[in-house]
Scaffold this motif. Sequence first.
Motif, PDB file in Angstrom:
ATOM      1  N   ILE A  33       0.866  -1.142   0.051  1.00  0.00           N
ATOM      2  CA  ILE A  33       0.201   0.191   0.092  1.00  0.00           C
ATOM      3  C   ILE A  33       0.972   1.214   0.200  1.00  0.00           C
ATOM      4  O   ILE A  33       1.545   1.338   0.981  1.00  0.00           O
ATOM      5  N   SER A  34       0.757   2.241  -1.116  1.00  0.00           N
ATOM      6  CA  SER A  34       1.650   3.208  -1.368  1.00  0.00           C
ATOM      7  C   SER A  34       0.699   4.306  -1.255  1.00  0.00           C
ATOM      8  O   SER A  34      -0.392   4.496  -1.406  1.00  0.00           O
ATOM      9  N   GLY A  35       1.573   5.621  -1.108  1.00  0.00           N
ATOM     10  CA  GLY A  35       0.426   7.065  -1.232  1.00  0.00           C
ATOM     11  C   GLY A  35       0.309   7.707   0.112  1.00  0.00           C
ATOM     12  O   GLY A  35       0.975   7.526   1.117  1.00  0.00           O
ATOM     13  N   THR A  36      -0.404   8.395   0.156  1.00  0.00           N
ATOM     14  CA  THR A  36      -1.121   9.207   1.503  1.00  0.00           C
ATOM     15  C   THR A  36      -1.961   8.215   2.157  1.00  0.00           C
ATOM     16  O   THR A  36      -3.260   8.419   1.774  1.00  0.00           O
ATOM     17  N   ILE A  37      -1.451   7.990   3.461  1.00  0.00           N
ATOM     18  CA  ILE A  37      -2.279   6.667   4.176  1.00  0.00           C
ATOM     19  C   ILE A  37      -2.719   7.123   5.377  1.00  0.00           C
ATOM     20  O   ILE A  37      -3.145   6.394   6.206  1.00  0.00           O
ATOM     21  N   TYR A  38      -2.459   8.422   5.722  1.00  0.00           N
ATOM     22  CA  TYR A  38      -2.791   9.086   7.128  1.00  0.00           C
ATOM     23  C   TYR A  38      -3.948   8.679   7.382  1.00  0.00           C
ATOM     24  O   TYR A  38      -4.567   8.479   8.620  1.00  0.00           O
ATOM     25  N   SER A  39      -5.095   8.763   6.470  1.00  0.00           N
ATOM     26  CA  SER A  39      -6.609   8.455   6.825  1.00  0.00           C
ATOM     27  C   SER A  39      -7.034   6.887   6.978  1.00  0.00           C
ATOM     28  O   SER A  39      -8.031   6.755   7.043  1.00  0.00           O
ATOM     29  N   ILE A  40      -6.017   6.145   6.564  1.00  0.00           N
ATOM     30  CA  ILE A  40      -6.282   4.686   6.272  1.00  0.00           C
ATOM     31  C   ILE A  40      -6.237   3.981   7.890  1.00  0.00           C
ATOM     32  O   ILE A  40      -5.359   3.809   8.496  1.00  0.00           O
ATOM     33  N   ILE A 100      -3.796 -12.331   9.510  1.00  0.00           N
ATOM     34  CA  ILE A 100      -3.634 -11.073   8.811  1.00  0.00           C
ATOM     35  C   ILE A 100      -2.860 -10.437   9.659  1.00  0.00           C
ATOM     36  O   ILE A 100      -2.687 -10.428  10.939  1.00  0.00           O
ATOM     37  N   SER A 101      -1.934  -9.864   9.107  1.00  0.00           N
ATOM     38  CA  SER A 101      -0.750  -8.937   9.871  1.00  0.00           C
ATOM     39  C   SER A 101      -0.434  -7.785   8.890  1.00  0.00           C
ATOM     40  O   SER A 101      -0.771  -7.731   7.752  1.00  0.00           O
ATOM     41  N   ARG A 102       0.468  -6.878   9.433  1.00  0.00           N
ATOM     42  CA  ARG A 102       0.682  -5.648   8.981  1.00  0.00           C
ATOM     43  C   ARG A 102       2.170  -5.124   9.394  1.00  0.00           C
ATOM     44  O   ARG A 102       2.329  -5.501  10.539  1.00  0.00           O
ATOM     45  N   ASP A 103       3.009  -4.444   8.392  1.00  0.00           N
ATOM     46  CA  ASP A 103       4.156  -3.634   8.903  1.00  0.00           C
ATOM     47  C   ASP A 103       3.412  -2.300   9.758  1.00  0.00           C
ATOM     48  O   ASP A 103       2.210  -1.938   9.481  1.00  0.00           O
ATOM     49  N   ASN A 104       4.439  -1.691  10.456  1.00  0.00           N
ATOM     50  CA  ASN A 104       4.068  -0.559  11.099  1.00  0.00           C
ATOM     51  C   ASN A 104       3.630   0.481   9.716  1.00  0.00           C
ATOM     52  O   ASN A 104       4.658   0.816   8.932  1.00  0.00           O
ATOM     53  N   PHE A 105       2.673   1.181   9.899  1.00  0.00           N
ATOM     54  CA  PHE A 105       2.422   2.078   8.818  1.00  0.00           C
ATOM     55  C   PHE A 105       3.199   3.490   8.913  1.00  0.00           C
ATOM     56  O   PHE A 105       2.842   3.890   9.902  1.00  0.00           O
ATOM     57  N   ARG A 106       3.405   3.721   7.820  1.00  0.00           N
ATOM     58  CA  ARG A 106       4.163   5.136   7.880  1.00  0.00           C
ATOM     59  C   ARG A 106       3.653   5.798   6.409  1.00  0.00           C
ATOM     60  O   ARG A 106       3.711   5.308   5.484  1.00  0.00           O
ATOM     61  N   ASN A 107       3.578   7.140   6.424  1.00  0.00           N
ATOM     62  CA  ASN A 107       2.832   7.739   5.456  1.00  0.00           C
ATOM     63  C   ASN A 107       3.724   8.086   4.515  1.00  0.00           C
ATOM     64  O   ASN A 107       5.099   8.011   4.755  1.00  0.00           O
ATOM     65  N   PHE A 108       3.569   7.818   3.141  1.00  0.00           N
ATOM     66  CA  PHE A 108       4.363   8.141   2.018  1.00  0.00           C
ATOM     67  C   PHE A 108       5.543   6.946   1.875  1.00  0.00           C
ATOM     68  O   PHE A 108       6.388   6.933   0.981  1.00  0.00           O
TER      69      PHE A 108
END
Length: 122
Positions: A23-30, A68-76
């Motif tokens: 997932i890439s892009g502006t994700i601050y609202s996700i 289900i798992s995820r990396d720590n999300f960082r914007n951009f």
Amino acid sequence: VQLQASGGGLVQAGGSLRLSCVISGTIYSIHCMGWYRQAPGKERELVARIIDNGTTDYADSVKGRFTISRDNFRNFARNTVYLQMNNLKTEDTAVYFCNVRRSCLSRLGEYWGQGTQVTVSS
């Protein structure tokens, strides 16, 4: 927001696969990320989802087999959500889609990946 799913393939029943969704892009609202699947002739259904505090939710049919798992999300940055699928069954055969949205309670700000085929043979 762009989503790129991968990791599908052909596997025998009882085997494992791991799906990835970059997932890439502006994700601050996700705040809600999930995997859905659609088998031929059937409606798209939720498989698993995770919210940004780490809480997870699974369809009854995959509980105990999928994670289900995820990396720590960082914007951009390039962030990834995973779906580890173990003890696969023929009924898991479907196209799997990753999905992100602002909240798990609505479809506002929703984005879909392109889908990756999972085929489980008997």
